[in-house]
Design a protein around this motif. Sequence first.
Motif, PDB file in Angstrom:
ATOM      1  N   ILE A   1       0.640   1.229 -12.806  1.00  0.00           N
ATOM      2  CA  ILE A   1       0.050  -0.107 -12.728  1.00  0.00           C
ATOM      3  C   ILE A   1      -0.171  -0.423 -11.255  1.00  0.00           C
ATOM      4  CG2 ILE A   1       0.461  -2.577 -13.128  1.00  0.00           C
ATOM      5  CD1 ILE A   1       2.251  -1.794 -15.466  1.00  0.00           C
ATOM      6  N   VAL A   2      -1.365  -0.882 -10.896  1.00  0.00           N
ATOM      7  CA  VAL A   2      -1.586  -1.330  -9.514  1.00  0.00           C
ATOM      8  C   VAL A   2      -1.752  -2.838  -9.483  1.00  0.00           C
ATOM      9  CG1 VAL A   2      -2.686   0.844  -8.827  1.00  0.00           C
ATOM     10  CG2 VAL A   2      -4.115  -1.083  -9.533  1.00  0.00           C
ATOM     11  N   GLY A   3      -1.318  -3.428  -8.360  1.00  0.00           N
ATOM     12  CA  GLY A   3      -1.512  -4.871  -8.182  1.00  0.00           C
ATOM     13  C   GLY A   3      -0.507  -5.708  -8.947  1.00  0.00           C
ATOM     14  N   PHE A   4       0.672  -5.132  -9.208  1.00  0.00           N
ATOM     15  CA  PHE A   4       1.738  -5.958  -9.791  1.00  0.00           C
ATOM     16  C   PHE A   4       2.054  -7.065  -8.778  1.00  0.00           C
ATOM     17  CE2 PHE A   4       6.298  -6.757 -10.762  1.00  0.00           C
ATOM     18  CZ  PHE A   4       6.121  -7.163 -12.078  1.00  0.00           C
ATOM     19  N   PRO A   5       2.332  -8.317  -9.234  1.00  0.00           N
ATOM     20  CA  PRO A   5       2.553  -9.413  -8.281  1.00  0.00           C
ATOM     21  C   PRO A   5       3.594  -9.040  -7.227  1.00  0.00           C
ATOM     22  CG  PRO A   5       2.788 -10.192 -10.572  1.00  0.00           C
ATOM     23  CD  PRO A   5       2.424  -8.755 -10.630  1.00  0.00           C
ATOM     24  N   GLY A   6       3.232  -9.226  -5.988  1.00  0.00           N
ATOM     25  CA  GLY A   6       4.147  -8.934  -4.886  1.00  0.00           C
ATOM     26  C   GLY A   6       3.974  -7.533  -4.326  1.00  0.00           C
ATOM     27  N   GLU A   7       3.176  -6.672  -4.978  1.00  0.00           N
ATOM     28  CA  GLU A   7       3.005  -5.303  -4.460  1.00  0.00           C
ATOM     29  C   GLU A   7       2.209  -5.368  -3.152  1.00  0.00           C
ATOM     30  OE1 GLU A   7       1.670  -1.152  -6.514  1.00  0.00           O
ATOM     31  OE2 GLU A   7       0.018  -2.502  -6.030  1.00  0.00           O
ATOM     32  N   THR A   8       2.828  -4.907  -2.075  1.00  0.00           N
ATOM     33  CA  THR A   8       2.130  -4.911  -0.788  1.00  0.00           C
ATOM     34  C   THR A   8       1.287  -3.644  -0.676  1.00  0.00           C
ATOM     35  OG1 THR A   8       3.869  -3.664   0.309  1.00  0.00           O
ATOM     36  CG2 THR A   8       4.093  -6.080   0.324  1.00  0.00           C
ATOM     37  N   HIS A   9       0.432  -3.639   0.349  1.00  0.00           N
ATOM     38  CA  HIS A   9      -0.408  -2.460   0.542  1.00  0.00           C
ATOM     39  C   HIS A   9       0.456  -1.225   0.803  1.00  0.00           C
ATOM     40  CE1 HIS A   9      -4.148  -0.450   1.119  1.00  0.00           C
ATOM     41  NE2 HIS A   9      -3.696   0.106   2.232  1.00  0.00           N
ATOM     42  N   GLU A  10       1.503  -1.451   1.577  1.00  0.00           N
ATOM     43  CA  GLU A  10       2.393  -0.338   1.917  1.00  0.00           C
ATOM     44  C   GLU A  10       3.100   0.201   0.659  1.00  0.00           C
ATOM     45  OE1 GLU A  10       5.262  -1.458   4.819  1.00  0.00           O
ATOM     46  OE2 GLU A  10       6.216   0.523   4.743  1.00  0.00           O
ATOM     47  N   GLN A  11       3.518  -0.724  -0.201  1.00  0.00           N
ATOM     48  CA  GLN A  11       4.172  -0.293  -1.443  1.00  0.00           C
ATOM     49  C   GLN A  11       3.191   0.465  -2.335  1.00  0.00           C
ATOM     50  OE1 GLN A  11       5.636  -4.130  -2.672  1.00  0.00           O
ATOM     51  NE2 GLN A  11       7.466  -3.988  -1.395  1.00  0.00           N
ATOM     52  N   PHE A  12       1.949   0.013  -2.343  1.00  0.00           N
ATOM     53  CA  PHE A  12       0.931   0.752  -3.098  1.00  0.00           C
ATOM     54  C   PHE A  12       0.778   2.170  -2.538  1.00  0.00           C
ATOM     55  CE2 PHE A  12      -3.561   2.113  -2.983  1.00  0.00           C
ATOM     56  CZ  PHE A  12      -3.668   2.489  -4.322  1.00  0.00           C
ATOM     57  N   LEU A  13       0.784   2.268  -1.196  1.00  0.00           N
ATOM     58  CA  LEU A  13       0.648   3.609  -0.595  1.00  0.00           C
ATOM     59  C   LEU A  13       1.827   4.505  -0.970  1.00  0.00           C
ATOM     60  CD1 LEU A  13      -0.895   2.823   2.908  1.00  0.00           C
ATOM     61  CD2 LEU A  13      -2.039   3.707   0.864  1.00  0.00           C
ATOM     62  N   ASN A  14       3.007   3.909  -1.180  1.00  0.00           N
ATOM     63  CA  ASN A  14       4.153   4.708  -1.642  1.00  0.00           C
ATOM     64  C   ASN A  14       3.883   5.300  -3.028  1.00  0.00           C
ATOM     65  OD1 ASN A  14       5.661   4.372   0.642  1.00  0.00           O
ATOM     66  ND2 ASN A  14       6.765   2.570  -0.125  1.00  0.00           N
ATOM     67  N   THR A  15       3.183   4.548  -3.869  1.00  0.00           N
ATOM     68  CA  THR A  15       2.796   5.088  -5.177  1.00  0.00           C
ATOM     69  C   THR A  15       1.889   6.307  -4.990  1.00  0.00           C
ATOM     70  OG1 THR A  15       3.048   2.993  -6.345  1.00  0.00           O
ATOM     71  CG2 THR A  15       1.484   4.547  -7.295  1.00  0.00           C
ATOM     72  N   CYS A  16       0.933   6.178  -4.078  1.00  0.00           N
ATOM     73  CA  CYS A  16       0.014   7.304  -3.827  1.00  0.00           C
ATOM     74  C   CYS A  16       0.803   8.519  -3.330  1.00  0.00           C
ATOM     75  CB  CYS A  16      -1.047   6.913  -2.808  1.00  0.00           C
ATOM     76  SG  CYS A  16      -2.078   5.562  -3.398  1.00  0.00           S
TER      77      CYS A  16
END
Length: 459
Positions: A303-318
């Motif tokens: 899931i992307v864009g969960f409330p509070g997910e920062t750009h950096e946290q998204f990059l951790n998913t990648c």
Amino acid sequence: MPNCYIETLGCQMNKADSERMFGLLSEIDYKPTEDINAADLLIMNTCTIREGAADRAYSNLGRWNKLKQKKPDIRIALAGCLAQEKGEEIQKRMPYIDIVFGTHNLHRLPDLLLELNKTGQSQCELYENLPDEVPETPIIRRTSVTAWVNIILGCNFNCTYCIVPQVRGREKSRTPDFIKQEIELLVSEGYKEVTLLGQNVTAYGLDFENGASLASLLRFIHDVPGLERIRFLTGHPYHVTDELIETVAELPKVCEYFHIPMQAGDDTTLRRMARIYSVDKYVKMADKIRELMPKASITSDFIVGFPGETHEQFLNTCKAVERIGFDSCITAMYSPRRNTPGAKWEEDEELKVSEEEKRERIGYLNALVTEIAEKESKKKYRDTQQEILIEGENPRNPKQLTGRTRQGKICNFDKPASNKINVGDLVQVKIDEITPWSLKGTLLPNSIESVRLEVSTVN
Ligand code: SAH
Ligand code: SF4
Ligand code: F3S
């Protein structure tokens, strides 16, 4: 005999439920049809996992309303997860819906239909929970080689984005005996592969007092003669034990295929999603799978864009996608669902990720997922020979047959000149072409006989 058409939205649980609806309806002489214009009864089996899934149901229902205006005798039923969530409300808004029933009282469909036909009154029946004894029901499947077999209903987790626990109830495992009987019947009808199904199959048996588990169930059904392949779907990382991984590695009929959604590759996000595992724990699980089964396929949902997910946290998913090397991933933009903590957070301007940002993240992640899938595919399949279970003709090319590898990858190959090969055969195919999502190969001569020999020695 009256005809019934079912539109199935959503996941495999709903697909399996539709097969049970056809089975139940056959007992009151309804026949399945794929032609909506020939149907007397139309059932919308709905999903509510994201707003988009619910919207699809509404727009289909709108179309069915128009059809009913032209053919007033048709009956329309609303079933599935959206019906369970708010069927009553929807029927008030769309009074042309004749029957509403939910995920907990599927077995009541024939009675509700008979009642409607007798009284002419529309019906709405929703149970809050599953009945103590979930009735075993007949099933009519549309497949001939592979079959879904329910092993556990419901979900006891409370992931903060998810509506499934509200619409599917608490976990309830089916007894091993019923499961085995169903598989024996399937094999006697010519099925070769079963997929054990549940929102949470890795919690199988934890609601029994006898220490049953998915691993013990796999052992229990493994030796059904004539059964060639066993899969299971969907697992939760929390319950994937070493014993389960070792059991999959040991049992030859159990395919090296793990759909174990990770959802996010960042510890803070995972904690806020209430997934109760860390990135490190997931990575260790994946490493253990690959250590015992180097060619195993591991797939995930994100899931992307969960409330509070920062750009950096998204990059951790990648980064996690790259590190683990997923064979494929289903990605989704976060969509708020009723009565979930996530939905409250989504209303907070500071936490909400904008729709534009969600779209950007999913675009980036999808490109990465495709790149990694292709890399994994090449690593696993280049210059190899694969065991393929033939499922039928390639729908896009009638000169080809199609099937899957043990890891679940689609593989197409040219039909042989002789007619010796049948749907349901296990054959050996040399892989010639690799794309991220499918393979193309050449059938190896005499491969059926050699495989059958191997299988009979396993049995
Ligand atoms: N029981 C499974 C998944 C069930 S729902 C599991 O635990 O993994 C299927 C997928 O839908 C989930 O894996 C998740 O990725 C996605 N999903 C669930 N709720 C969602 C929401 N509110 N918004 C976006 N995607 C969601
Ligand atoms: Fe939803 Fe979580 Fe249950 Fe899966 S485990 S169905 S994501 S609550
Ligand atoms: Fe949808 Fe229900 Fe499945 S909400 S994903 S159909 S369990």
